[in-house]
Design a protein around this motif. Structure first.
Motif, PDB file in Angstrom:
ATOM      1  N   PHE A 117       5.795 -10.468  34.782  1.00 44.77           N
ATOM      2  CA  PHE A 117       6.190 -10.126  33.414  1.00 44.77           C
ATOM      3  C   PHE A 117       7.339 -11.041  32.999  1.00 44.77           C
ATOM      4  CE2 PHE A 117       9.228  -7.919  35.989  1.00 44.77           C
ATOM      5  CZ  PHE A 117      10.396  -7.883  35.240  1.00 44.77           C
ATOM      6  N   GLY A 118       7.610 -11.068  31.705  1.00 39.71           N
ATOM      7  CA  GLY A 118       8.787 -11.778  31.209  1.00 39.71           C
ATOM      8  C   GLY A 118       8.652 -13.285  31.156  1.00 39.71           C
ATOM      9  N   ALA A 119       7.436 -13.818  31.097  1.00 33.86           N
ATOM     10  CA  ALA A 119       7.274 -15.266  31.020  1.00 33.86           C
ATOM     11  C   ALA A 119       7.806 -15.778  29.684  1.00 33.86           C
ATOM     12  CB  ALA A 119       5.808 -15.649  31.170  1.00 33.86           C
ATOM     13  N   THR A 120       8.480 -16.918  29.735  1.00 32.59           N
ATOM     14  CA  THR A 120       8.976 -17.553  28.504  1.00 32.59           C
ATOM     15  C   THR A 120       8.572 -19.020  28.435  1.00 32.59           C
ATOM     16  OG1 THR A 120      11.083 -18.093  29.569  1.00 32.59           O
ATOM     17  CG2 THR A 120      10.978 -16.023  28.322  1.00 32.59           C
ATOM     18  N   ASP A 121       7.992 -19.545  29.509  1.00 31.68           N
ATOM     19  CA  ASP A 121       7.623 -20.953  29.589  1.00 31.68           C
ATOM     20  C   ASP A 121       6.290 -21.193  28.872  1.00 31.68           C
ATOM     21  OD1 ASP A 121       7.074 -23.581  30.259  1.00 31.68           O
ATOM     22  OD2 ASP A 121       6.913 -23.213  32.411  1.00 31.68           O
ATOM     23  N   GLU A 122       6.348 -21.833  27.716  1.00 33.53           N
ATOM     24  CA  GLU A 122       5.129 -22.154  26.965  1.00 33.53           C
ATOM     25  C   GLU A 122       4.753 -23.622  27.093  1.00 33.53           C
ATOM     26  OE1 GLU A 122       4.528 -20.189  23.131  1.00 33.53           O
ATOM     27  OE2 GLU A 122       6.434 -19.163  23.468  1.00 33.53           O
ATOM     28  N   ASP A 123       5.408 -24.350  28.020  1.00 29.47           N
ATOM     29  CA  ASP A 123       5.074 -25.748  28.263  1.00 29.47           C
ATOM     30  C   ASP A 123       3.703 -25.790  28.941  1.00 29.47           C
ATOM     31  OD1 ASP A 123       4.728 -28.325  29.296  1.00 29.47           O
ATOM     32  OD2 ASP A 123       6.806 -28.511  29.950  1.00 29.47           O
ATOM     33  N   PRO A 124       2.677 -26.400  28.303  1.00 30.65           N
ATOM     34  CA  PRO A 124       1.326 -26.371  28.877  1.00 30.65           C
ATOM     35  C   PRO A 124       1.192 -27.080  30.217  1.00 30.65           C
ATOM     36  CG  PRO A 124       1.414 -27.855  26.991  1.00 30.65           C
ATOM     37  CD  PRO A 124       2.744 -27.157  27.064  1.00 30.65           C
ATOM     38  N   THR A 125       2.204 -27.804  30.643  1.00 34.25           N
ATOM     39  CA  THR A 125       2.140 -28.475  31.948  1.00 34.25           C
ATOM     40  C   THR A 125       2.680 -27.603  33.077  1.00 34.25           C
ATOM     41  OG1 THR A 125       4.302 -29.556  31.734  1.00 34.25           O
ATOM     42  CG2 THR A 125       2.386 -30.735  30.845  1.00 34.25           C
ATOM     43  N   THR A 126       3.408 -26.556  32.761  1.00 36.45           N
ATOM     44  CA  THR A 126       3.998 -25.707  33.797  1.00 36.45           C
ATOM     45  C   THR A 126       3.611 -24.240  33.662  1.00 36.45           C
ATOM     46  OG1 THR A 126       6.011 -25.560  32.465  1.00 36.45           O
ATOM     47  CG2 THR A 126       5.972 -27.214  34.235  1.00 36.45           C
ATOM     48  N   LEU A 127       3.878 -23.609  32.528  1.00 39.96           N
ATOM     49  CA  LEU A 127       3.545 -22.204  32.262  1.00 39.96           C
ATOM     50  C   LEU A 127       4.018 -21.278  33.381  1.00 39.96           C
ATOM     51  CD1 LEU A 127      -0.042 -22.686  30.766  1.00 39.96           C
ATOM     52  CD2 LEU A 127       2.096 -22.302  29.518  1.00 39.96           C
ATOM     53  N   ALA A 128       5.290 -21.362  33.748  1.00 39.78           N
ATOM     54  CA  ALA A 128       5.853 -20.518  34.812  1.00 39.78           C
ATOM     55  C   ALA A 128       5.599 -19.047  34.516  1.00 39.78           C
ATOM     56  CB  ALA A 128       7.341 -20.790  34.958  1.00 39.78           C
ATOM     57  N   SER A 129       5.380 -18.281  35.568  1.00 39.70           N
ATOM     58  CA  SER A 129       4.870 -16.912  35.446  1.00 39.70           C
ATOM     59  C   SER A 129       5.882 -15.851  35.027  1.00 39.70           C
ATOM     60  CB  SER A 129       4.241 -16.482  36.769  1.00 39.70           C
ATOM     61  OG  SER A 129       5.204 -16.501  37.795  1.00 39.70           O
ATOM     62  N   GLY A 130       7.159 -16.113  35.079  1.00 34.94           N
ATOM     63  CA  GLY A 130       8.143 -15.057  34.847  1.00 34.94           C
ATOM     64  C   GLY A 130       8.479 -14.405  36.175  1.00 34.94           C
ATOM     65  N   THR A 131       8.770 -13.115  36.158  1.00 31.88           N
ATOM     66  CA  THR A 131       9.167 -12.385  37.361  1.00 31.88           C
ATOM     67  C   THR A 131       7.956 -11.695  37.986  1.00 31.88           C
ATOM     68  OG1 THR A 131      11.359 -12.008  36.437  1.00 31.88           O
ATOM     69  CG2 THR A 131      10.693 -10.602  38.279  1.00 31.88           C
ATOM     70  N   VAL A 132       7.682 -12.000  39.234  1.00 31.91           N
ATOM     71  CA  VAL A 132       6.556 -11.414  39.959  1.00 31.91           C
ATOM     72  C   VAL A 132       6.958 -10.026  40.463  1.00 31.91           C
ATOM     73  CG1 VAL A 132       5.069 -11.662  41.988  1.00 31.91           C
ATOM     74  CG2 VAL A 132       5.706 -13.684  40.644  1.00 31.91           C
ATOM     75  N   PHE A 133       6.075  -9.034  40.237  1.00 28.71           N
ATOM     76  CA  PHE A 133       6.379  -7.688  40.734  1.00 28.71           C
ATOM     77  C   PHE A 133       5.342  -7.159  41.715  1.00 28.71           C
ATOM     78  CE2 PHE A 133       4.260  -7.014  36.647  1.00 28.71           C
ATOM     79  CZ  PHE A 133       3.300  -6.051  36.935  1.00 28.71           C
ATOM     80  N   SER A 134       4.230  -7.855  41.906  1.00 26.90           N
ATOM     81  CA  SER A 134       3.251  -7.399  42.891  1.00 26.90           C
ATOM     82  C   SER A 134       2.287  -8.520  43.241  1.00 26.90           C
ATOM     83  CB  SER A 134       2.450  -6.215  42.333  1.00 26.90           C
ATOM     84  OG  SER A 134       1.440  -5.819  43.256  1.00 26.90           O
ATOM     85  N   ASP A 135       1.751  -8.448  44.470  1.00 32.67           N
ATOM     86  CA  ASP A 135       0.673  -9.351  44.867  1.00 32.67           C
ATOM     87  C   ASP A 135      -0.550  -8.558  45.324  1.00 32.67           C
ATOM     88  OD1 ASP A 135       1.533  -8.413  47.314  1.00 32.67           O
ATOM     89  OD2 ASP A 135       2.018 -10.374  48.138  1.00 32.67           O
TER      90      ASP A 135
END
Length: 189
Positions: A117-135
């Motif tokens: 949740f909480g993703a803020t990266d809208e760069d189409p080359t990276t798109l970082a996920s935000g904070t992971v809370f489960s796998d």
């Protein structure tokens, strides 16, 4: 390696340790899950496959999210995700997220699930996920009333030597095939 899985925030351990808050009610002490805070309403971020930044063939996985109603909730599919309506009036709802309908891709097996949740990266080359809370494939998460942007990232066992974009060049090397879906989940209680 530079894959979405390796870019995870190490905050998962901290999230697990802080996953429960204490609610004092009279002389009883009750454990309540700490709810994720809502975000400002926005448009969900699309993956590189969805944006056609990379050419994702049928051997790439497809993340699929469903929400199961629990505890008398009303769950409605919307154009942008899901609306969860609770009945207990406590300002949060535990939401059951299901990733089991995700598609591994032709000739592949799903090897990982990642909820964030909480993703803020809208760069189409990276798109970082935000904070992971489960796998886990299925996850119950407490969400405070308001808007949430929950992402499911899936990987399969097809390793790509190079993932390149016509527009941006090489994005990843020696990484599993991956894709994500980010949905808006509105919680009302």
């Amino acid at each position: 390696m530079n894959s979405p899985r390796n870019r995870r925030f190490i905050g998962l351990i901290g999230m697990s340790a802080a996953a429960f808050g204490v609610l004092l009610t009279g002389s009883c002490v009750e454990q309540l899950p700490q709810a994720l805070a809502p975000e400002t309403a926005r448009v969900a971020i699309q993956s590189q496959c969805a944006q056609n930044v990379i050419n994702c063939t049928t051997s790439w996985p497809e993340a699929v999210v469903a929400v199961e109603s629990i505890g008398g909730q009303m769950v409605t599919l919307t154009d942008t995700g899901f609306l969860i309506e609770g009945t207990d009036g406590n300002g949060q709802e535990t939401v059951r997220l299901l990733g089991s309908d995700s598609v591994p891709g032709d000739g592949a097996t799903l090897t990982s699930f990642e909820w964030s949740f909480g993703a803020t990266d809208e760069d189409p080359t990276t798109l970082a996920s935000g904070t992971v809370f489960s796998d886990d494939e299925t996850e119950d998460v407490a969400l405070a009333t308001g808007f949430h942007y929950i992402r499911l990232t899936v990987e399969n066992d097809i390793i790509r030597e190079v993932i390149a974009s016509d527009e941006f060049g090489v994005l990843f090397q020696d990484t599993p095939s991956f894709d994500f879906i980010e949905l808006e989940i509105e919680v009302r209680d």
